[in-house]
Design an enzyme around this catalytic site. Structure first.
Site, PDB file in Angstrom:
ATOM      1  N   CYS A   1      -0.900  -9.166   2.649  1.00 54.70           N
ATOM      2  CA  CYS A   1      -0.518 -10.185   1.668  1.00 54.70           C
ATOM      3  C   CYS A   1       0.597 -11.142   2.085  1.00 54.70           C
ATOM      4  O   CYS A   1       0.399 -12.348   2.018  1.00 54.70           O
ATOM      5  CB  CYS A   1      -0.208  -9.522   0.347  1.00 54.70           C
ATOM      6  SG  CYS A   1      -1.724  -8.891  -0.397  1.00 54.70           S
TER       7      CYS A   1
ATOM      8  N   GLU B   1       1.299  -1.555  -1.403  1.00 57.34           N
ATOM      9  CA  GLU B   1       0.527  -0.482  -0.800  1.00 57.34           C
ATOM     10  C   GLU B   1       1.479   0.658  -0.449  1.00 57.34           C
ATOM     11  O   GLU B   1       2.637   0.442  -0.108  1.00 57.34           O
ATOM     12  CB  GLU B   1      -0.228  -0.992   0.432  1.00 57.34           C
ATOM     13  CG  GLU B   1      -1.347  -1.928   0.015  1.00 57.34           C
ATOM     14  CD  GLU B   1      -2.165  -2.445   1.171  1.00 57.34           C
ATOM     15  OE1 GLU B   1      -2.249  -1.795   2.218  1.00 57.34           O
ATOM     16  OE2 GLU B   1      -2.731  -3.543   1.009  1.00 57.34           O
TER      17      GLU B   1
ATOM     18  N   ARG C   1      -3.867  -4.313   8.412  1.00 53.81           N
ATOM     19  CA  ARG C   1      -4.005  -5.772   8.377  1.00 53.81           C
ATOM     20  C   ARG C   1      -2.653  -6.440   8.672  1.00 53.81           C
ATOM     21  O   ARG C   1      -1.671  -6.170   8.010  1.00 53.81           O
ATOM     22  CB  ARG C   1      -4.561  -6.215   7.021  1.00 53.81           C
ATOM     23  CG  ARG C   1      -6.024  -5.826   6.845  1.00 53.81           C
ATOM     24  CD  ARG C   1      -6.577  -6.244   5.501  1.00 53.81           C
ATOM     25  NE  ARG C   1      -6.114  -5.405   4.411  1.00 53.81           N
ATOM     26  CZ  ARG C   1      -6.516  -5.540   3.142  1.00 53.81           C
ATOM     27  NH1 ARG C   1      -7.371  -6.486   2.820  1.00 53.81           N
ATOM     28  NH2 ARG C   1      -6.053  -4.735   2.203  1.00 53.81           N
TER      29      ARG C   1
HETATM   30  N1  LIG Z   1      -3.525  -5.203  -1.161  1.00 48.52           N
HETATM   31  C1  LIG Z   1      -2.490  -5.331  -1.977  1.00 48.52           C
HETATM   32  O1  LIG Z   1      -1.544  -4.552  -1.923  1.00 48.52           O
HETATM   33  C2  LIG Z   1      -2.439  -6.410  -3.005  1.00 48.52           C
HETATM   34  C3  LIG Z   1      -3.405  -7.395  -3.043  1.00 48.52           C
HETATM   35  N2  LIG Z   1      -3.333  -8.394  -3.984  1.00 48.52           N
HETATM   36  C4  LIG Z   1      -4.378  -9.409  -4.044  1.00 48.52           C
HETATM   37  O2  LIG Z   1      -5.539  -8.796  -4.648  1.00 48.52           O
HETATM   38  C5  LIG Z   1      -6.729  -9.335  -4.058  1.00 48.52           C
HETATM   39  C6  LIG Z   1      -7.572  -8.202  -3.504  1.00 48.52           C
HETATM   40  O3  LIG Z   1      -6.884  -7.634  -2.429  1.00 48.52           O
HETATM   41  P1  LIG Z   1      -7.330  -6.251  -1.763  1.00 48.52           P
HETATM   42  O4  LIG Z   1      -7.664  -5.261  -2.833  1.00 48.52           O
HETATM   43  O5  LIG Z   1      -6.296  -5.931  -0.777  1.00 48.52           O
HETATM   44  O6  LIG Z   1      -8.703  -6.683  -1.049  1.00 48.52           O
HETATM   45  P2  LIG Z   1      -9.729  -5.774  -0.258  1.00 48.52           P
HETATM   46  O7  LIG Z   1     -10.259  -6.591   0.829  1.00 48.52           O
HETATM   47  O8  LIG Z   1      -9.112  -4.439   0.021  1.00 48.52           O
HETATM   48  O9  LIG Z   1     -10.901  -5.490  -1.316  1.00 48.52           O
HETATM   49  C7  LIG Z   1     -11.817  -6.435  -1.760  1.00 48.52           C
HETATM   50  C8  LIG Z   1     -13.112  -5.723  -2.128  1.00 48.52           C
HETATM   51  O10 LIG Z   1     -14.015  -6.686  -2.687  1.00 48.52           O
HETATM   52  C9  LIG Z   1     -15.339  -6.360  -2.266  1.00 48.52           C
HETATM   53  N3  LIG Z   1     -16.187  -7.548  -2.437  1.00 48.52           N
HETATM   54  C10 LIG Z   1     -16.242  -8.651  -1.649  1.00 48.52           C
HETATM   55  N4  LIG Z   1     -17.114  -9.543  -2.175  1.00 48.52           N
HETATM   56  C11 LIG Z   1     -17.613  -8.995  -3.314  1.00 48.52           C
HETATM   57  C12 LIG Z   1     -18.534  -9.429  -4.298  1.00 48.52           C
HETATM   58  N5  LIG Z   1     -19.131 -10.619  -4.240  1.00 48.52           N
HETATM   59  N6  LIG Z   1     -18.792  -8.606  -5.347  1.00 48.52           N
HETATM   60  C13 LIG Z   1     -18.207  -7.380  -5.437  1.00 48.52           C
HETATM   61  N7  LIG Z   1     -17.332  -6.926  -4.522  1.00 48.52           N
HETATM   62  C14 LIG Z   1     -17.027  -7.715  -3.477  1.00 48.52           C
HETATM   63  C15 LIG Z   1     -15.167  -5.898  -0.836  1.00 48.52           C
HETATM   64  O11 LIG Z   1     -16.271  -5.100  -0.427  1.00 48.52           O
HETATM   65  C16 LIG Z   1     -13.846  -5.099  -0.923  1.00 48.52           C
HETATM   66  O12 LIG Z   1     -14.076  -3.722  -1.177  1.00 48.52           O
HETATM   67  C17 LIG Z   1      -6.252 -10.350  -3.011  1.00 48.52           C
HETATM   68  O13 LIG Z   1      -6.247 -11.638  -3.582  1.00 48.52           O
HETATM   69  C18 LIG Z   1      -4.850  -9.912  -2.696  1.00 48.52           C
HETATM   70  O14 LIG Z   1      -4.034 -10.976  -2.263  1.00 48.52           O
HETATM   71  C19 LIG Z   1      -2.345  -8.434  -4.907  1.00 48.52           C
HETATM   72  C20 LIG Z   1      -1.377  -7.468  -4.931  1.00 48.52           C
HETATM   73  C21 LIG Z   1      -1.346  -6.374  -3.986  1.00 48.52           C
HETATM   74  O1  LIG Z   2       0.742  -9.245  -2.829  1.00 52.59           O
HETATM   75  C1  LIG Z   2       0.750  -8.157  -2.318  1.00 52.59           C
HETATM   76  O2  LIG Z   2      -0.218  -7.659  -1.733  1.00 52.59           O
HETATM   77  C2  LIG Z   2       1.959  -7.286  -2.328  1.00 52.59           C
HETATM   78  O3  LIG Z   2       2.745  -7.624  -1.161  1.00 52.59           O
HETATM   79  C3  LIG Z   2       3.916  -6.839  -1.000  1.00 52.59           C
HETATM   80  O4  LIG Z   2       3.572  -5.456  -0.917  1.00 52.59           O
HETATM   81  P1  LIG Z   2       3.074  -4.767   0.445  1.00 52.59           P
HETATM   82  O5  LIG Z   2       2.635  -5.819   1.405  1.00 52.59           O
HETATM   83  O6  LIG Z   2       2.110  -3.732   0.050  1.00 52.59           O
HETATM   84  O7  LIG Z   2       4.332  -4.001   1.030  1.00 52.59           O
HETATM   85  P2  LIG Z   2       5.922  -4.287   1.123  1.00 52.59           P
HETATM   86  O8  LIG Z   2       6.616  -3.041   0.790  1.00 52.59           O
HETATM   87  O9  LIG Z   2       6.309  -5.498   0.370  1.00 52.59           O
HETATM   88  O10 LIG Z   2       6.100  -4.559   2.674  1.00 52.59           O
HETATM   89  C4  LIG Z   2       5.561  -5.698   3.302  1.00 52.59           C
HETATM   90  C5  LIG Z   2       6.053  -5.782   4.720  1.00 52.59           C
HETATM   91  O11 LIG Z   2       7.450  -6.097   4.755  1.00 52.59           O
HETATM   92  C6  LIG Z   2       8.139  -5.169   5.587  1.00 52.59           C
HETATM   93  N1  LIG Z   2       9.496  -4.986   5.054  1.00 52.59           N
HETATM   94  C7  LIG Z   2       9.698  -4.660   3.747  1.00 52.59           C
HETATM   95  C8  LIG Z   2      10.979  -4.513   3.255  1.00 52.59           C
HETATM   96  C9  LIG Z   2      12.083  -4.712   4.087  1.00 52.59           C
HETATM   97  O12 LIG Z   2      13.278  -4.608   3.683  1.00 52.59           O
HETATM   98  N2  LIG Z   2      11.852  -5.035   5.381  1.00 52.59           N
HETATM   99  C10 LIG Z   2      10.600  -5.182   5.892  1.00 52.59           C
HETATM  100  O13 LIG Z   2      10.430  -5.507   7.095  1.00 52.59           O
HETATM  101  C11 LIG Z   2       7.288  -3.900   5.549  1.00 52.59           C
HETATM  102  O14 LIG Z   2       7.530  -3.098   6.663  1.00 52.59           O
HETATM  103  C12 LIG Z   2       5.895  -4.483   5.517  1.00 52.59           C
HETATM  104  O15 LIG Z   2       5.455  -4.789   6.831  1.00 52.59           O
HETATM  105  C13 LIG Z   2       4.800  -7.018  -2.229  1.00 52.59           C
HETATM  106  O16 LIG Z   2       5.963  -6.192  -2.101  1.00 52.59           O
HETATM  107  C14 LIG Z   2       4.041  -6.651  -3.511  1.00 52.59           C
HETATM  108  O17 LIG Z   2       4.850  -6.912  -4.648  1.00 52.59           O
HETATM  109  C15 LIG Z   2       2.777  -7.503  -3.577  1.00 52.59           C
HETATM  110  O18 LIG Z   2       2.003  -7.152  -4.730  1.00 52.59           O
END
Ligand SMILES: NC(=O)C1=CN([C@@H]2O[C@H](COP(=O)(O)OP(=O)(O)OC[C@H]3O[C@@H](n4cnc5c(N)ncnc54)[C@H](O)[C@@H]3O)[C@@H](O)[C@H]2O)C=CC1
Ligand SMILES: O=C(O)[C@H]1O[C@H](OP(=O)(O)OP(=O)(O)OC[C@H]2O[C@@H](n3ccc(=O)[nH]c3=O)[C@H](O)[C@@H]2O)[C@H](O)[C@@H](O)[C@@H]1O
Length: 427
Positions: A265, A157, A331
């Site tokens: 995450c 993010e 979160r």
């Molecule tokens: N947030 C991140 O930076 C990252 C997240 N992930 C993974 O990707 C997945 C998604 O994460 P986020 O995008 O953060 O979740 P999120 O909670 O932001 O988004 C999920 C979306 O799905 C929708 N939704 C829920 N039930 C539904 C249904 N039955 N049909 C259609 N839409 C529905 C919700 O309204 C919401 O907009 C998770 O497994 C997370 O661990 C992986 C890499 C990075």
């Molecule tokens: O699965 C996921 O959702 C994602 O989780 C992390 O990404 P994100 O949580 O968006 O952000 P990061 O930059 O990894 O930071 C995570 C947390 O670690 C902290 N952090 C990061 C780096 C560091 O050196 N020290 C530290 O305290 C940040 O402040 C933050 O609270 C991973 O970096 C992504 O590769 C992954 O896709």
């Protein structure tokens, strides 16, 4: 290709917009009407650099959003990007993803030719065959040949769009050559000879995602543990980190010690992996230690503040509410345990974040929210810096307006200088 992306949260919206930018036709599906309306109106439902521009460019053209799954059978491939939060015991909560998987399977009953359903969400390896595959197949008729794949996402993010468009690797977890070819074809515009493609089975791909996050979270906990020791010795953990980061085997990244890791995450994924390992009878001692160290850092920050300020009745500014800079996501932000601990100590809190205050107001409706960092600092008896927003590093004269200029920096983003009592967490 025509692609459906189910779930329009942080990942789904980024992936959908980037697929459209790559030339694909995308239908984004979300159960939240507000999100769908926002997307069709040409705006992103989340704050992420570059995302608004992409949605504005493609909405109404190659990109449309809907609450209905009707488009699924008209498309070539479906990505599931639904949240996979934690149950109370830390294990993965698959309810939302399972419901979306089932709805996708039901929609595919209308399709007669082969379709690929890709799990983009982060899921524990055993849940693919035990929960998700049966859910996807439960709605399909005999004609619908469905292939199931996993394609974990590694974007962060705050840099989601650029991370997605320029990944370190592409992980494709499939059961058939057809699925591998089709999934890889989606990413064709991003591929160059340099980019490694990890072609494996769905379970291994899912485990690669957990291992990636668990490793990074543990790396931060390890530098925090070492940093806490440095502080006890009166040493600067950042000087030590800079030096060990010169070793290629360690690398300089993710060595910033401080108030710890938060976000949607790392906490949930590390806990889900711990719970899944335990349910197989394995005690993951390293990962449990990583969580323990992380949980302690916010308390250490508040304790450092208490060294200088009696919290009872004190006005304490909290700078930064998002879990990291450049996002409005709160979160599991470290600001939450910090505010909890400050309130437990009797402090009156005035918080500031450039974009995440509104979100935090749902969690803490009774604290004061300032419009600027300068306003938060005015008259404060102490300040806790929780998120390393760039603008905080530019603060200077503003500290002169504090009642007592005590600065406890949880992210090493404030310049130590004369006239303020400055305390870092690991330096
Ligand atoms: N947030 C991140 O930076 C990252 C997240 N992930 C993974 O990707 C997945 C998604 O994460 P986020 O995008 O953060 O979740 P999120 O909670 O932001 O988004 C999920 C979306 O799905 C929708 N939704 C829920 N039930 C539904 C249904 N039955 N049909 C259609 N839409 C529905 C919700 O309204 C919401 O907009 C998770 O497994 C997370 O661990 C992986 C890499 C990075
Ligand atoms: O699965 C996921 O959702 C994602 O989780 C992390 O990404 P994100 O949580 O968006 O952000 P990061 O930059 O990894 O930071 C995570 C947390 O670690 C902290 N952090 C990061 C780096 C560091 O050196 N020290 C530290 O305290 C940040 O402040 C933050 O609270 C991973 O970096 C992504 O590769 C992954 O896709």
């Amino acid at each position: 290709m025509h692609i459906t992306v189910i779930g329009s949260g942080y990942v789904g919206t980024t992936v959908s917009a980037c697929f459209a930018e790559m030339g694909h036709t995308v239908t984004a599906i979300d159960i939240d009407q507000g999100i769908v309306d926002t997307l069709n109106g040409g705006e992103a439902p989340i704050s992420e650099p570059g995302l608004d521009e992409l949605i504005a460019k493609h909405a109404g053209g190659r990109f449309t959003a809907s609450t209905s799954y009707d488009a699924v059978p008209e498309t070539d491939i479906t990505f599931l990007a639904i949240g996979t939060p934690s149950n109370a015991d830390g294990s993965i909560d698959l309810a939302g993803l399972e419901a979306a998987a089932k709805a996708t399977g039901e929609a595919l009953a209308q399709k007669s030719n082969r379709h690929l359903v890709v799990i983009k969400s982060t899921v524990t390896p055993p849940s693919i065959r035990a929960v998700l595959e049966p859910a996807i197949r439960s709605g399909s008729n005999d004609n619908a040949a469905i292939d199931i794949a996993t394609n974990p996402e590694f974007l962060r993010e705050g840099t989601a769009v650029s991370d997605f468009q320029d990944p370190d690797k592409l992980v494709v977890g499939t059961d058939s050559e057809w699925a591998t070819d089709r999934l890889t074809a989606v990413y064709e515009p991003l591929l160059d000879s340099e980019m490694p493609i990890v072609d494996t089975d769905p379970e291994t791909a899912a485990m690669i995602k957990y291992a990636n996050n668990a490793f990074l979270a543990s790396k931060i906990s390890l530098i925090n543990d070492l940093g806490n020791i440095c502080k006890e010795f009166g040493l600067d953990a950042y000087e030590v980190a800079d030096a060990i980061g010169l070793d290629d085997r360690i690398s300089e990244q993710f060595l910033r010690s401080g108030v710890g890791w938060g976000g949607s995450c790392f906490p949930k994924d590390v806990n889900a992996l711990i719970a899944a390992a335990k349910s197989e009878g394995y005690e993951p001692a390293m990962l449990e230690a990583a969580v323990t160290v992380n949980d302690r850092q916010p308390d250490r920050l508040v304790a450092a503040l208490q060294e200088h300020v009696d919290l009872e009745g004190a006005r304490i500014a909290v700078l930064g509410l998002a879990f990291k800079p450049d996002t409005d996501d709160i979160r599991n932000s470290r600001a939450i345990p910090v505010i909890d601990a400050l309130q437990a100590g009797g402090a009156d809190i005035v918080a500031y974040d450039p974009v995440a205050a509104e979100q935090m107001a749902d969690r803490f409706p009774d604290i004061e929210y300032a419009e600027t960092a300068a306003e938060a600092l005015t008259g404060a008896d102490g300040v806790a810096v929780v998120t390393d927003w760039e603008e905080f590093s530019e603060l200077d004269e503003e500290f002169n307006t504090m009642s007592t200029p005590v600065v406890v920096d949880g992210r090493r983003c404030i310049e130590r200088r004369d006239g303020i009592v400055y305390e870092g967490l690991t330096w």
